[in-house]
Scaffold this motif. Structure first.
Motif, mmCIF file in Angstrom:
data_model
loop_
_atom_site.group_PDB
_atom_site.id
_atom_site.type_symbol
_atom_site.label_atom_id
_atom_site.label_comp_id
_atom_site.label_asym_id
_atom_site.label_seq_id
_atom_site.Cartn_x
_atom_site.Cartn_y
_atom_site.Cartn_z
ATOM 1 N N LYS A 7 0.838 -1.194 0.000
ATOM 2 C CA LYS A 7 0.000 0.000 0.000
ATOM 3 C C LYS A 7 0.876 1.247 0.000
ATOM 4 C CE LYS A 7 -3.875 2.237 2.379
ATOM 5 N NZ LYS A 7 -4.819 2.181 3.528
ATOM 6 N N ASP A 8 0.751 2.034 -1.074
ATOM 7 C CA ASP A 8 1.396 3.347 -1.180
ATOM 8 C C ASP A 8 2.907 3.273 -0.945
ATOM 9 O OD1 ASP A 8 -1.142 4.450 -1.587
ATOM 10 O OD2 ASP A 8 -1.458 4.734 0.564
ATOM 11 N N ILE A 9 3.554 2.276 -1.561
ATOM 12 C CA ILE A 9 4.985 2.081 -1.343
ATOM 13 C C ILE A 9 5.794 3.121 -2.124
ATOM 14 C CG2 ILE A 9 6.952 0.534 -1.689
ATOM 15 C CD1 ILE A 9 5.115 -0.334 0.550
ATOM 16 N N VAL A 10 6.628 3.837 -1.405
ATOM 17 C CA VAL A 10 7.579 4.785 -1.989
ATOM 18 C C VAL A 10 8.973 4.388 -1.519
ATOM 19 C CG1 VAL A 10 8.375 7.183 -2.018
ATOM 20 C CG2 VAL A 10 5.920 6.682 -2.091
ATOM 21 N N LYS A 11 9.928 4.405 -2.450
ATOM 22 C CA LYS A 11 11.318 4.159 -2.074
ATOM 23 C C LYS A 11 12.196 5.202 -2.731
ATOM 24 C CE LYS A 11 14.842 2.083 -0.248
ATOM 25 N NZ LYS A 11 15.045 2.070 1.233
ATOM 26 N N LYS A 12 12.972 5.884 -1.888
ATOM 27 C CA LYS A 12 13.905 6.904 -2.376
ATOM 28 C C LYS A 12 15.310 6.583 -1.900
ATOM 29 C CE LYS A 12 10.539 10.719 -2.332
ATOM 30 N NZ LYS A 12 10.245 12.066 -1.786
ATOM 31 N N TYR A 13 16.271 6.823 -2.783
ATOM 32 C CA TYR A 13 17.677 6.796 -2.417
ATOM 33 C C TYR A 13 18.182 8.218 -2.601
ATOM 34 C CZ TYR A 13 17.394 1.706 -2.666
ATOM 35 O OH TYR A 13 17.044 0.387 -2.461
ATOM 36 N N GLY A 14 18.287 8.937 -1.505
ATOM 37 C CA GLY A 14 18.598 10.355 -1.604
ATOM 38 C C GLY A 14 17.434 11.069 -2.266
ATOM 39 N N LYS A 15 17.715 11.791 -3.339
ATOM 40 C CA LYS A 15 16.653 12.499 -4.051
ATOM 41 C C LYS A 15 16.033 11.656 -5.164
ATOM 42 C CE LYS A 15 18.528 17.140 -3.195
ATOM 43 N NZ LYS A 15 19.003 18.405 -3.818
ATOM 44 N N ALA A 55 10.904 0.319 3.073
ATOM 45 C CA ALA A 55 10.308 1.343 2.218
ATOM 46 C C ALA A 55 10.519 2.711 2.857
ATOM 47 C CB ALA A 55 8.822 1.078 2.030
ATOM 48 N N THR A 56 10.619 3.730 2.035
ATOM 49 C CA THR A 56 10.691 5.092 2.554
ATOM 50 C C THR A 56 9.357 5.459 3.205
ATOM 51 O OG1 THR A 56 12.271 5.692 0.814
ATOM 52 C CG2 THR A 56 11.145 7.494 1.946
ATOM 53 N N SER A 57 8.274 5.037 2.566
ATOM 54 C CA SER A 57 6.942 5.189 3.147
ATOM 55 C C SER A 57 6.036 4.127 2.545
ATOM 56 C CB SER A 57 6.371 6.590 2.893
ATOM 57 O OG SER A 57 6.230 6.824 1.500
ATOM 58 N N GLY A 58 4.898 3.898 3.195
ATOM 59 C CA GLY A 58 3.980 2.862 2.758
ATOM 60 C C GLY A 58 4.137 1.597 3.590
ATOM 61 N N THR A 59 3.247 0.633 3.361
ATOM 62 C CA THR A 59 3.245 -0.590 4.168
ATOM 63 C C THR A 59 3.107 -1.834 3.296
ATOM 64 O OG1 THR A 59 0.830 -0.525 4.465
ATOM 65 C CG2 THR A 59 2.175 0.591 6.129
ATOM 66 N N VAL A 60 3.634 -2.937 3.816
ATOM 67 C CA VAL A 60 3.442 -4.253 3.221
ATOM 68 C C VAL A 60 2.866 -5.153 4.296
ATOM 69 C CG1 VAL A 60 4.489 -6.214 2.042
ATOM 70 C CG2 VAL A 60 5.432 -3.919 1.722
ATOM 71 N N SER A 61 1.756 -5.815 3.991
ATOM 72 C CA SER A 61 1.116 -6.665 4.994
ATOM 73 C C SER A 61 0.739 -8.014 4.407
ATOM 74 C CB SER A 61 -0.129 -5.977 5.562
ATOM 75 O OG SER A 61 -1.074 -5.716 4.538
#
Length: 292
Positions: A7-15, A55-61
């Motif tokens: 759900k709403d997974i965001v992944k960032k490496y720096g910018k 993840a930077t934000s979001g969840t995995v269930s």
């Protein structure tokens, strides 16, 4: 339902944003194909939904329980990553037998008999070190870990990389046999699309960190066509349809269409209408052709 839900997974490496608001549900008892170009986010996504990467934000269930630092959920998940001789986690220096021994300790449902049988089938020497293996042999070790883990949700990253056609065919037969017997869920990330198409019940296409589609493979293929002919005729029969891979040569024109429910290609014009395979569909979404 035993569904694995992102759900709403965001992944960032720096910018740099590698995954952009990914929402994805993996249902128990299916074989998924995860396809995308290099750098699309496939490996990063698999590493997050197996809790190998936060993840930077979001969840995995799984079963409505978050998987991060949840051993009960993680016991049901295996991500057998593509091996390489310069891995920074120390695995490269291990012998095959040592690597499999560690895997057996990690996965509670490990099937040692299956692992040994596959070592024999692949004609591997368990005393060889990972760093000394060929690309194909590393893929074989990846496959052994994935299959013998017996994890309910099993992810493989480029499992047939380096394998010859005979061993690739053996892998697909092994995968189908295990799937039929166990009902496990598999996600296969691969660049060798067309030979694996018949194995995938559903296909997931990812591009630039976004999920473009998740559909039943055969249903998707059944509504994908390449239309070509004189530009005015092609425009007439595809009016109102979403176009992909638009190519114009002189007075001629070729377009790929993926029909939606209730849509059809109009008749009454002299055009060529050709059905497409999964690789063609992938190119329509992720190739370099213009969009209509």
């Amino acid at each position: 339902m035993n569904n694995l839900v992102c759900k709403d997974i965001v992944k960032k490496y720096g910018k740099k944003e590698v995954l952009n608001n990914v929402n994805l549900t993996l249902e128990k008892g299916k074989i998924y194909g995860l396809i995308g170009r290099n750098g699309a986010g496939k490996t990063t996504l698999l590493s997050i939904i197996s809790a190998q990467n936060p993840a930077t934000s979001g969840t995995v269930s799984l079963d409505d329980e978050r998987i991060w630092e949840n051993q009960k959920a993680l016991d049901k998940i295996c991500f057998s990553r593509e091996l390489n001789p310069v891995m920074g986690n120390g695995a490269a220096g291990l012998k095959i037998k040592e690597y499999l021994k560690i895997a057996a300790m990690y996965f509670p449902n490990w099937d040692n008999e299956m692992a040994l049988n596959l070592v024999k089938e692949f004609e591997l020497n368990v005393k060889d070190r990972i760093v000394k293996l060929s690309k194909g042999m590393m893929s074989m070790v990846t496959i052994i870990v994935a299959m013998a883990s017996k994890a309910e949700y099993t992810f493989l990253d480029e499992p047939v990389s380096g394998l010859d056609v005979v061993m690739r065919e053996y892998f697909y037969k092994l995968l189908l046999a295990e799937y039929t017997e166990s009902g496990r869920t598999f996600v296969i990330s691969t660049h060798i699309i067309e030979e694996a198409a018949d194995v995938f019940e559903e296909v997931i296409i990812i591009s630039d960190g976004k999920i473009l589609l998740k559909e039943n493979t055969q249903e998707l293929i059944s509504k994908a066509f390449r239309v070509s002919g004189k530009a005015e005729d092609v425009d007439a029969v595809t009016l109102g349809l979403r176009l992909h891979q638009v190519e114009i040569t002189g007075r001629g024109k070729g377009v790929t269409v993926i029909l939606e429910d209730g849509q059809k290609i109009r008749g009454g014009f002299d055009v060529s209408i050709q059905p497409l395979n999964l690789q063609n569909v992938f190119l329509a979404f992720c190739g370099k052709g213009e969009k209509g």
